[in-house]
Design an enzyme around this catalytic site. Structure first.
Site, mmCIF file in Angstrom:
data_model
loop_
_atom_site.group_PDB
_atom_site.id
_atom_site.type_symbol
_atom_site.label_atom_id
_atom_site.label_comp_id
_atom_site.label_asym_id
_atom_site.label_seq_id
_atom_site.Cartn_x
_atom_site.Cartn_y
_atom_site.Cartn_z
ATOM 1 N N LYS A 122 0.817 -1.225 0.000
ATOM 2 C CA LYS A 122 0.000 0.000 0.000
ATOM 3 C C LYS A 122 0.849 1.272 0.000
ATOM 4 O O LYS A 122 0.561 2.218 -0.729
ATOM 5 C CB LYS A 122 -0.926 0.015 1.225
ATOM 6 N N THR A 123 1.896 1.293 0.828
ATOM 7 C CA THR A 123 2.702 2.515 0.936
ATOM 8 C C THR A 123 3.467 2.794 -0.349
ATOM 9 O O THR A 123 3.519 3.939 -0.818
ATOM 10 C CB THR A 123 3.669 2.415 2.133
ATOM 11 N N GLU A 166 -3.865 5.485 1.832
ATOM 12 C CA GLU A 166 -3.856 4.045 2.043
ATOM 13 C C GLU A 166 -5.148 3.645 2.736
ATOM 14 O O GLU A 166 -5.726 4.435 3.492
ATOM 15 C CB GLU A 166 -2.654 3.648 2.908
#
Length: 457
Positions: A122-123, A166
Site C-alpha cells: 500500500k505505501t 492508504e
C-alpha cells in the site's frame, strides 16, 4: 456524531497517538483548515516536532490531564480500552471517533478519492501515485504510510478534488471510507488477531468493493485468485492488471543491476508506452501497473506517468539504502509478513552480491503464531538469518510464541539461522562477518533499523 469542516471550525480536536503515520496526516489536515489541535504520543519524533511548528499542542505520554477544553477525541484501533485519555474523554462525555471514521469524513469533502487497499504494497503504491499525480499537476491531498521525500514527510495538503490515501483492512476500518477509485493489490492472510480466516478477509474486501459508487472504479491484480473473485462480483467499473493476464499488462520486462525493472505497458493488447522504475523488485512492477491504471482512469498524460514512476524511489523503509560498511551494502525494509519477506529476498537476489545477511525482527506475537509455518518457509533466499526477539507492538507477551521457537523450526528446515536478543548483539555479530559486496538487510515493521544505524556508526 457528525463533524462539519465548515461549521465546526472553532472546535478543538485531540488525537491519541498523534505521532503515528496516519494520525499525524489527519491532524495536519485540520491545522491547515484552521482548527485547534492537540495530541499525545509515547515519545517525541520528527513528526511531533513538525506538528508542533504548525500549531499543534503536543503532549509526550498519555495522561488524563491532556484532555483540556476538547470537543472531539480521535483514536486508533491500536489504542487499548484502558488508555487514560480515552477514559477521561468518556468521563467528560466528549465525543469520540476512531481514526478510520474521521478519515472517511475528510474524504467526503473530495470527489476523486483513491483508496489503496491490499495486504502488501500500500505505501509503495501510494508513493508512486503521489509522484504521478504531482507530476500531472493534480495538486492532490496525500496521506501515505511512510515518509516520502517528494512531499517532505507523510502528508501533503492539496487544494483540488483529488485525495490519495492508504486503506488498511485491519478491523475492517477501510469500510468507513468513500473511495471513487479503490485498488486491491493482493489478498493474503494477515491480522488474524481480528479475522477468523482468509475467507473472512476476502469477504471484507468484497464489502470494500461495494462502497465504491457505480460510476467509480475498482482496480485489481487479477492474477491473485482472491482479488479476481472480488473483481468479478464488483458492481462498479473494473480495471484489472497483471503480467500474464489483465486489461493492463507489463511485457518485455528486464532488470538493471540495481534490481529495477523496465517494461512495456499494454492495454487490451495494444502497446501504450515503456517505463523504467527506480524502485526495486518484480513486485514493484505490479505496484506500478496499479498506478498506471489510475493514470488511465484520470486521463493523466503518458509523459507524467513515465516521469513520475521514474522519479519515485519509494518511501523510507521500503528497500531503503542506508549506507556501506566494509564494502557491504546495508538496506532497510518494512517487510513483516512471509509474502513480503519472500518478495524482499527475491529483490535482493536481483542485485549482484557475495552473501546476503538478513536481520529479521518478527512483528507481534499473534502474527508470528498464526503464520508460524509460513515464516519457516520464507527465508531460503538468504545466506544467513539473524533472528531477533519478537516486537510486541500493541500486544503483551503471554508466552504464546517466541523467536527461539521460530529459530529452532527454521534450523530444522535447513536455514542458516542464529538467535540474538538485542540490537547491539546483532550489530556486533555482523560487523566482523560482512565483507566486500555483501548485502545486509534489516527487515521488519518494528525498530530493527537500529541494527543498521549501529553498524553505520
Amino acid at each position: 456524531m457528525s463533524f462539519d469542516f465548515n461549521k465546526d471550525i472553532n472546535k478543538k480536536v485531540h488525537f491519541i497517538g498523534i505521532g503515528g503515520i496516519s494520525m499525524s496526516g489527519l491532524a495536519a489536515v485540520l491545522l491547515n483548515n484552521g482548527f485547534k489541535v492537540s495530541g499525545s504520543d509515547s515519545k517525541e519524533s520528527e513528526i511531533t516536532e513538525k506538528l508542533k511548528t504548525e500549531g499543534a499542542e503536543i503532549y509526550i505520554g498519555h495522561k488524563r490531564e491532556n484532555i483540556k477544553d476538547v470537543d472531539l477525541v480521535v483514536y486508533t484501533a491500536a489504542i487499548p480500552s484502558d488508555n487514560p485519555e480515552l477514559l477521561e474523554a468518556k468521563k467528560q462525555n466528549i465525543d469520540l471517533m476512531d481514526r478510520a471514521e474521521f478519515l472517511g469524513l475528510i474524504m467526503k469533502g473530495h470527489k476523486y478519492n483513491v483508496a489503496v487497499a491490499g495486504t502488501h504494497g500500500k505505501t509503495t503504491c501510494t508513493s508512486m501515485l503521489s509522484h504521478v499525480t504531482l507530476k500531472a499537476n493534480l495538486d492532490p491531498t496525500i496521506l501515505v504510510g511512510g515518509n516520502l521525500d517528494v512531499i517532505n514527510g507523510n502528508f501533503k495538503i492539496g487544494k483540488s478534488e483529488y485525495f490519495l490515501t492508504e486503506a488498511c483492512e485491519y478491523k475492517e476500518s477501510f469500510l468507513k471510507f468513500y473511495p471513487y477509485v479503490g485498488i486491491i493489490l493482493n489478498i493474503d492472510a494477515d491480522h488474524l488477531d481480528y479475522y477468523k480466516d482468509i475467507n473472512h478477509i476476502k469477504s471484507t474486501f468484497e464489502k470494500f468493493s461495494n462502497i465504491i459508487p457505480t460510476d467509480g472504479y475498482l482496480i485489481g491484480y487479477c492474477e491473485d485468485e482472491k482479488v479476481n473473485e472480488v473483481l468479478e462480483k464488483a458492481k462498479c467499473n473494473t480495471l484489472s492488471y497483471g503480467i500474464n493476464q489483465g486489461d493492463v499488462r507489463a511485457t518485455n520486462i528486464s532488470f538493471n543491476t540495481n534490481g529495477c525493472a523496465t517494461f512495456t505497458v499494454t492495454k487490451d493488447d495494444k502497446e501504450l508506452f515503456s517505463v523504467s522504475l527506480s524502485t526495486t523488485g518484480r513486485h514493484n512492477i505490479l505496484n506500478a501497473l496499479s498506478t498506471i491504471c489510475v493514470g488511465l482512469i484520470f486521463n493523466i498524460p503518458y509523459e507524467a506517468i513515465i516521469e513520475g514512476l521514474k522519479e519515485c524511489k519509494g518511501a523510507h523503509k521500503r528497500f531503503e539504502h542506508k549506507g556501506e560498511l566494509n564494502g557491504a551494502t546495508i538496506i532497510d525494509d518494512y517487510a513483516h509478513h512471509p509474502v513480503e519477506i519472500k518478495a524482499t529476498l527475491n529483490t535482493a537476489q536481483l542485485i549482484p552480491h557475495n552473501k546476503i545477511y538478513t536481520v529479521f525482527q518478527p512483528h507481534t506475537y499473534t502474527r508470528t503464531k498464526t503464520l508460524f509455518e509460513e515464516f519457516t518457509e520464507c527465508f531460503f533466499d538468504t545466506d544467513e538469518l539473524i533472528l531477533m526477539d519478537i516486537y510486541a507492538a500493541r500486544e503483551k507477551d503471554t508466552g504464546l510464541v517466541s523467536s527461539d521457537e521460530l529459530g529452532n523450526a527454521l534450523r530444522n528446515k535447513g536455514v542458516n539461522c542464529i538467535n540474538v536478543h538485542s540490537h547491539n548483539e546483532a550489530a556486533e555479530y555482523l560487523k566482523d562477518m560482512i565483507s566486500e559486496n555483501d548485502l545486509v538487510l534489516t527487515v521488519g515493521a518494528g525498530d530493527v533499523v537500529k541494527v543498521a544505524d549501529l553498524l553505520l556508526k
